[in-house]
Motif scaffolding. Structure first.
Motif, PDB file in Angstrom:
ATOM      1  N   ALA A   2      20.742 -30.828   6.166  1.00 26.16           N
ATOM      2  CA  ALA A   2      21.346 -30.783   7.510  1.00 26.16           C
ATOM      3  C   ALA A   2      20.985 -29.466   8.183  1.00 26.16           C
ATOM      4  O   ALA A   2      20.687 -29.417   9.382  1.00 26.16           O
ATOM      5  N   PHE A   3      20.974 -28.411   7.388  1.00 25.23           N
ATOM      6  CA  PHE A   3      20.635 -27.081   7.909  1.00 25.23           C
ATOM      7  C   PHE A   3      19.200 -27.075   8.438  1.00 25.23           C
ATOM      8  O   PHE A   3      18.927 -26.681   9.570  1.00 25.23           O
ATOM      9  N   ARG A   4      18.293 -27.599   7.639  1.00 23.70           N
ATOM     10  CA  ARG A   4      16.875 -27.627   8.041  1.00 23.70           C
ATOM     11  C   ARG A   4      16.694 -28.509   9.307  1.00 23.70           C
ATOM     12  O   ARG A   4      15.998 -28.143  10.242  1.00 23.70           O
ATOM     13  N   GLU A  34       8.978 -22.205   1.683  1.00 27.70           N
ATOM     14  CA  GLU A  34      10.243 -22.634   1.070  1.00 27.70           C
ATOM     15  C   GLU A  34      11.121 -21.418   0.817  1.00 27.70           C
ATOM     16  O   GLU A  34      12.335 -21.460   0.918  1.00 27.70           O
ATOM     17  N   GLU A  35      10.458 -20.286   0.499  1.00 29.15           N
ATOM     18  CA  GLU A  35      11.191 -19.038   0.216  1.00 29.15           C
ATOM     19  C   GLU A  35      12.030 -18.642   1.443  1.00 29.15           C
ATOM     20  O   GLU A  35      13.198 -18.273   1.326  1.00 29.15           O
ATOM     21  N   GLU A  36      11.404 -18.764   2.624  1.00 30.72           N
ATOM     22  CA  GLU A  36      12.110 -18.406   3.866  1.00 30.72           C
ATOM     23  C   GLU A  36      13.292 -19.337   4.104  1.00 30.72           C
ATOM     24  O   GLU A  36      14.369 -18.896   4.468  1.00 30.72           O
ATOM     25  N   ALA A  53      17.224 -18.237   4.122  1.00 28.97           N
ATOM     26  CA  ALA A  53      18.060 -18.499   5.303  1.00 28.97           C
ATOM     27  C   ALA A  53      19.267 -19.358   4.913  1.00 28.97           C
ATOM     28  O   ALA A  53      20.382 -19.124   5.378  1.00 28.97           O
ATOM     29  N   PHE A  54      19.046 -20.343   4.022  1.00 22.16           N
ATOM     30  CA  PHE A  54      20.147 -21.226   3.628  1.00 22.16           C
ATOM     31  C   PHE A  54      21.203 -20.446   2.833  1.00 22.16           C
ATOM     32  O   PHE A  54      22.413 -20.633   3.022  1.00 22.16           O
ATOM     33  N   ALA A  87      17.101 -13.474   8.199  1.00 27.23           N
ATOM     34  CA  ALA A  87      16.481 -13.832   6.912  1.00 27.23           C
ATOM     35  C   ALA A  87      15.003 -13.462   6.910  1.00 27.23           C
ATOM     36  O   ALA A  87      14.487 -12.932   5.916  1.00 27.23           O
ATOM     37  N   SER A  88      14.312 -13.698   8.030  1.00 29.03           N
ATOM     38  CA  SER A  88      12.883 -13.375   8.011  1.00 29.03           C
ATOM     39  C   SER A  88      12.684 -11.867   8.014  1.00 29.03           C
ATOM     40  O   SER A  88      11.725 -11.361   7.431  1.00 29.03           O
ATOM     41  N   LEU A  89      13.634 -11.129   8.626  1.00 31.32           N
ATOM     42  CA  LEU A  89      13.512  -9.666   8.594  1.00 31.32           C
ATOM     43  C   LEU A  89      13.683  -9.160   7.164  1.00 31.32           C
ATOM     44  O   LEU A  89      12.980  -8.249   6.722  1.00 31.32           O
ATOM     45  N   ALA A  90      14.632  -9.795   6.438  1.00 28.31           N
ATOM     46  CA  ALA A  90      14.885  -9.350   5.063  1.00 28.31           C
ATOM     47  C   ALA A  90      13.621  -9.512   4.220  1.00 28.31           C
ATOM     48  O   ALA A  90      13.304  -8.674   3.375  1.00 28.31           O
TER      49      ALA A  90
END
Ligand code: KIV
Ligand code: ZN
Length: 513
Positions: free
Chosen positions: A338-340, A353-355, A359-360, A385-388
């Protein structure tokens, strides 16, 4: 059927916009913005000035590789080396354009170039011919056209069209022109230049007198069919014409304009927010279209009118430019799928998938702290999340802050620095100051803090805070961002993100053998 002519939207946020002092962007940030511009169906994205620096070259190259639906453009002075560098950066573009320029006003030719008009004309023609060796899609700009002599301008433009330029851009480089006169200039050029029908006429207006949008629109009424503009009006000095204002003026006043854009205007607000968060340039609340108050009605008379009939005080629908009811989308029981899916609906996809997993995990964390998760929360969370993932060298492990009336706030931070766990401890005038000092105790970056801003992402005291930090080290300026429901943690994240950018730029400048 729409019989209107097309108005080409040329976005220069990543080039002229980046020339706003303090708005410099790295490759990842430029890519993120380029994706948003493509999603908005911008026709041409000017991605940078490839000769300016290796970083600029790499950014244009990366945008050219990835963006497929918009034309990607690189800027070049009318010099062989600039044009070759732009041609090289755009090699892999699905559709690439070289934009070359040379000044044509008496003051620029005499004082800056120290060239005679005939030499300028010859150099312009040579540059266009060279650019044509790389692509058929060549744009030429007579810089400072707004203060150039009409006869000379006509001679140069006729010659560069003959040499192969297919877009002629008329810049009001110093924002000196006024609407009626600028519109007349465009009309006269189109009328007087014999081969004008072989090129699209474009305008590029600066906002020094606050007239950039008005001048651009006057030019469109007089035959211009491309407008160069930037998100939020970013750009050199007082900025450029703002994309959102140009697009919505043309769309709202179709009774006045003989053309229209094919832009997806619902992407305007997300794009504006992204650019503001990446550059640290806040949008003023009363800014047209994208300001927080752009669709807010304070006066009782207005509220009453809008309730009875929206059109009494509104000429556009907020939802048409991306303002949504900020609907609650998910809670802590929502799953990964649902999130995706919801993010896909918002136009956000993951490059790995890592990203998505990162994020999830953050979404689950956030859902524990905050019951109602809105679209804006999701967008901030994905950026965070992408900044991390980008923060490779310096990472926040944990943070403890003590703040008490009458006592000096104290902060203790644990960081991963080059893979090693280190701790810093410091006091400060406030909790944020203490955290920055504790980080500095371990990192000693020798930077100066130019800007610190906090913005709440949604309403309510449980909202996430989005923090922007701008740091300067000997003229190298970087922006960092961070988001969290705890604004002290968001501040630490933003500071660490900016430091990572500085460290990464050091590593690029002095690569290890
Ligand atoms: O303002 C200007 O003249 C420019 C040109 C390079 C188009 O930015
Ligand atoms: Zn400009």
């Amino acid at each position: 059927m729409n019989t209107k002519e097309k108005l080409i939207i040329f976005d220069t946020t990543l080039r002229d916009g980046e020339q706003s002092p303090g708005a410099s962007m790295n490759r990842e940030e430029k890519l993120r913005i380029a994706r948003a511009l493509e999603r908005m169906k911008v026709d041409v994205i000017e991605a940078g000035f490839p000769i300016a620096s290796p970083g600029d070259f790499e950014s244009v190259q990366a945008v050219a590789r990835e963006i497929k639906d918009s034309t990607v453009c690189g800027l070049a002075r009318a010099l062989d080396r600039d044009i070759d560098r732009a041609g090289e950066a755009l090699k892999e573009a699905n559709s690439g354009r070289i934009h070359t320029f040379i000044a044509t006003s008496p003051i620029h030719m005499q004082m800056k170039l120290r060239m005679e008009p005939d030499q300028v004309l010859e150099q312009a023609v040579t540059a266009v011919k060279r650019a044509r060796q790389y692509t058929d899609n060549v744009e030429f700009s007579p810089e400072d056209a707004g203060r150039s002599e009409l006869d000379f301008l006509c001679r140069v433009i006729e010659a560069v069209i003959k040499a192969g330029a297919r877009t002629i851009n008329i810049p009001d480089t110093v924002g000196y022109n006024v609407p009626g006169q600028f519109g007349d200039l465009i009309g006269s050029l189109i009328e007087r230049i014999p081969n004008a029908d072989q090129a699209v006429f474009s305008v590029h207006c600066h906002n020094d007198l606050g007239l950039a949008v008005a001048n651009s629109l006057s030019a469109v009424i007089n035959g211009a069919r491309q407008v160069e503009c930037t998100i939020n009006g970013l750009g050199e000095r007082a900025g450029n014409a703002s994309l959102e204002e140009v697009v919505m003026a043309v769309r709202t006043r179709q009774d006045v304009f003989a053309c229209d854009t094919t832009l997806d205007a619902t992407q305007i607000l997300p794009c504006s927010r992204l650019v503001s968060s990446v550059t640290g340039f806040a949008v003023q609340p009363n800014k047209a279209i994208v300001g927080a108050n752009a669709f807010a009605h304070e006066s009782g008379i207005h509220q009453d009118g809008v309730l009875k009939s929206r059109e009494t005080y509104e000429i556009m629908r907020a939802e048409d430019v991306g303002w949504s009811a900020n609907r609650m989308v998910m809670g802590k029981h929502s799953g990964r799928n649902a999130f995706r899916t919801r993010l896909q609906e918002l136009g956000i996809s993951f490059s790995s998938e890592e990203e998505l997993n990162e994020a999830f995990a953050r979404f689950k964390d956030l859902a524990d702290k905050k019951h109602e998760i809105y679209d804006d929360d999701l967008q901030a969370l994905v950026i965070d999340a992408s900044l991390a993932i980008e923060n490779e060298i310096l990472k926040l492990v944990s943070l403890k802050v003590c703040s008490e009336t009458g006592e000096k706030p104290q902060a203790k931070v644990t960081l991963l620095f080059h893979g090693e766990e280190v701790m810093g401890e410091a006091g400060g005038s406030g909790p944020v100051d203490a955290v920055f000092k504790a980080i500095e105790q371990r990192v000693a970056s020798e930077t100066q803090l130019l800007l610190y801003s906090v913005n709440s992402i949604t309403s309510g005291t449980d909202s996430q805070g989005e923090v922007g930090v701008r740091l300067d080290r000997q003229g190298k300026v970087v922006n960092g961002q961070g988001a969290d429901t705890d604004i002290v943690i968001a501040s630490a994240k933003a500071y660490i993100n900016a430091l990572n950018k500085l460290i990464a730029s050091d590593d690029r400048a002095h690569p290890q053998a």
